[in-house]
Scaffold this motif. Sequence first.
Motif, PDB file in Angstrom:
ATOM      1  N   THR A  78       0.818  -1.222   0.000  1.00 14.77           N
ATOM      2  CA  THR A  78       0.000   0.000   0.000  1.00 14.77           C
ATOM      3  C   THR A  78       0.845   1.262   0.000  1.00 14.77           C
ATOM      4  O   THR A  78       0.327   2.352  -0.204  1.00 14.77           O
ATOM      5  CB  THR A  78      -0.918   0.036   1.237  1.00 14.77           C
ATOM      6  OG1 THR A  78      -0.113   0.091   2.426  1.00 14.77           O
ATOM      7  CG2 THR A  78      -1.849  -1.154   1.259  1.00 14.77           C
ATOM      8  N   ARG A  79       2.156   1.119   0.267  1.00 11.61           N
ATOM      9  CA  ARG A  79       3.114   2.227   0.335  1.00 11.61           C
ATOM     10  C   ARG A  79       2.760   3.217   1.435  1.00 11.61           C
ATOM     11  O   ARG A  79       3.015   4.418   1.326  1.00 11.61           O
ATOM     12  CB  ARG A  79       3.260   2.924  -1.023  1.00 11.61           C
ATOM     13  CG  ARG A  79       3.729   1.998  -2.114  1.00 11.61           C
ATOM     14  CD  ARG A  79       3.803   2.629  -3.487  1.00 11.61           C
ATOM     15  NE  ARG A  79       2.825   3.632  -3.823  1.00 11.61           N
ATOM     16  CZ  ARG A  79       1.554   3.397  -4.224  1.00 11.61           C
ATOM     17  NH1 ARG A  79       1.126   2.164  -4.292  1.00 11.61           N
ATOM     18  NH2 ARG A  79       0.753   4.390  -4.541  1.00 11.61           N
ATOM     19  N   THR A  80       2.151   2.739   2.503  1.00 13.56           N
ATOM     20  CA  THR A  80       1.792   3.564   3.656  1.00 13.56           C
ATOM     21  C   THR A  80       2.541   3.059   4.876  1.00 13.56           C
ATOM     22  O   THR A  80       3.076   1.954   4.879  1.00 13.56           O
ATOM     23  CB  THR A  80       0.283   3.510   3.939  1.00 13.56           C
ATOM     24  OG1 THR A  80      -0.080   2.168   4.247  1.00 13.56           O
ATOM     25  CG2 THR A  80      -0.524   3.999   2.750  1.00 13.56           C
TER      26      THR A  80
ATOM     27  N   PRO B 266       1.178   8.730  11.072  1.00 12.64           N
ATOM     28  CA  PRO B 266       0.958   7.944   9.853  1.00 12.64           C
ATOM     29  C   PRO B 266       1.257   8.772   8.609  1.00 12.64           C
ATOM     30  O   PRO B 266       1.149  10.003   8.631  1.00 12.64           O
ATOM     31  CB  PRO B 266      -0.534   7.592   9.936  1.00 12.64           C
ATOM     32  CG  PRO B 266      -1.137   8.603  10.817  1.00 12.64           C
ATOM     33  CD  PRO B 266      -0.060   9.081  11.749  1.00 12.64           C
ATOM     34  N   PHE B 267       1.656   8.085   7.539  1.00 11.39           N
ATOM     35  CA  PHE B 267       1.857   8.784   6.271  1.00 11.39           C
ATOM     36  C   PHE B 267       1.151   8.025   5.154  1.00 11.39           C
ATOM     37  O   PHE B 267       1.113   6.805   5.149  1.00 11.39           O
ATOM     38  CB  PHE B 267       3.348   8.997   5.961  1.00 11.39           C
ATOM     39  CG  PHE B 267       4.133   7.743   5.723  1.00 11.39           C
ATOM     40  CD1 PHE B 267       4.246   7.203   4.453  1.00 11.39           C
ATOM     41  CD2 PHE B 267       4.781   7.111   6.780  1.00 11.39           C
ATOM     42  CE1 PHE B 267       4.989   6.042   4.236  1.00 11.39           C
ATOM     43  CE2 PHE B 267       5.530   5.960   6.579  1.00 11.39           C
ATOM     44  CZ  PHE B 267       5.629   5.427   5.290  1.00 11.39           C
ATOM     45  N   PRO B 268       0.581   8.778   4.192  1.00 12.69           N
ATOM     46  CA  PRO B 268      -0.142   8.166   3.082  1.00 12.69           C
ATOM     47  C   PRO B 268       0.799   7.760   1.946  1.00 12.69           C
ATOM     48  O   PRO B 268       1.957   8.178   1.895  1.00 12.69           O
ATOM     49  CB  PRO B 268      -1.087   9.285   2.629  1.00 12.69           C
ATOM     50  CG  PRO B 268      -0.316  10.534   2.924  1.00 12.69           C
ATOM     51  CD  PRO B 268       0.448  10.226   4.204  1.00 12.69           C
ATOM     52  N   ALA B 269       0.266   6.997   1.015  1.00  9.87           N
ATOM     53  CA  ALA B 269       1.053   6.541  -0.129  1.00  9.87           C
ATOM     54  C   ALA B 269       1.597   7.710  -0.937  1.00  9.87           C
ATOM     55  O   ALA B 269       2.732   7.652  -1.418  1.00  9.87           O
ATOM     56  CB  ALA B 269       0.204   5.636  -1.018  1.00  9.87           C
ATOM     57  N   ARG B 270       0.831   8.784  -1.062  1.00  4.91           N
ATOM     58  CA  ARG B 270       1.311   9.919  -1.873  1.00  4.91           C
ATOM     59  C   ARG B 270       2.562  10.558  -1.272  1.00  4.91           C
ATOM     60  O   ARG B 270       3.399  11.079  -1.988  1.00  4.91           O
ATOM     61  CB  ARG B 270       0.199  10.931  -2.096  1.00  4.91           C
ATOM     62  CG  ARG B 270      -0.256  11.670  -0.891  1.00  4.91           C
ATOM     63  CD  ARG B 270      -1.412  12.637  -1.224  1.00  4.91           C
ATOM     64  NE  ARG B 270      -1.944  13.233  -0.031  1.00  4.91           N
ATOM     65  CZ  ARG B 270      -2.856  12.671   0.757  1.00  4.91           C
ATOM     66  NH1 ARG B 270      -3.351  11.499   0.451  1.00  4.91           N
ATOM     67  NH2 ARG B 270      -3.270  13.283   1.843  1.00  4.91           N
TER      68      ARG B 270
ATOM     69  N   GLU C 207      -0.251  17.606   7.574  1.00 10.68           N
ATOM     70  CA  GLU C 207      -0.221  16.292   6.942  1.00 10.68           C
ATOM     71  C   GLU C 207       1.151  16.029   6.325  1.00 10.68           C
ATOM     72  O   GLU C 207       1.800  16.940   5.805  1.00 10.68           O
ATOM     73  CB  GLU C 207      -1.282  16.199   5.852  1.00 10.68           C
ATOM     74  CG  GLU C 207      -2.675  16.037   6.394  1.00 10.68           C
ATOM     75  CD  GLU C 207      -3.628  15.560   5.325  1.00 10.68           C
ATOM     76  OE1 GLU C 207      -3.260  14.653   4.549  1.00 10.68           O
ATOM     77  OE2 GLU C 207      -4.731  16.102   5.263  1.00 10.68           O
TER      78      GLU C 207
END
Length: 65
Positions: A12-14, A26-30, A55
Amino acid sequence: MQGTVATFDGTTRTGVLLLDDGTELPFPARAFDASGLRLLRLGQRVRIDRDAAGEVVRVTLPTMA
């Protein structure tokens, strides 16, 4: 700002980063995609770029510009 990789899911690249004060972030895929990296290792030290809202927008190695 810097932190340590606590979790990373390559599918998921997260993931979750652990800040120096013990806060989990937490960090998102983007944010991972913006780094240009191919993977992260647990325990790896990273630099964190955040936007005005707080963010995570990019996760890179401390030596990268």
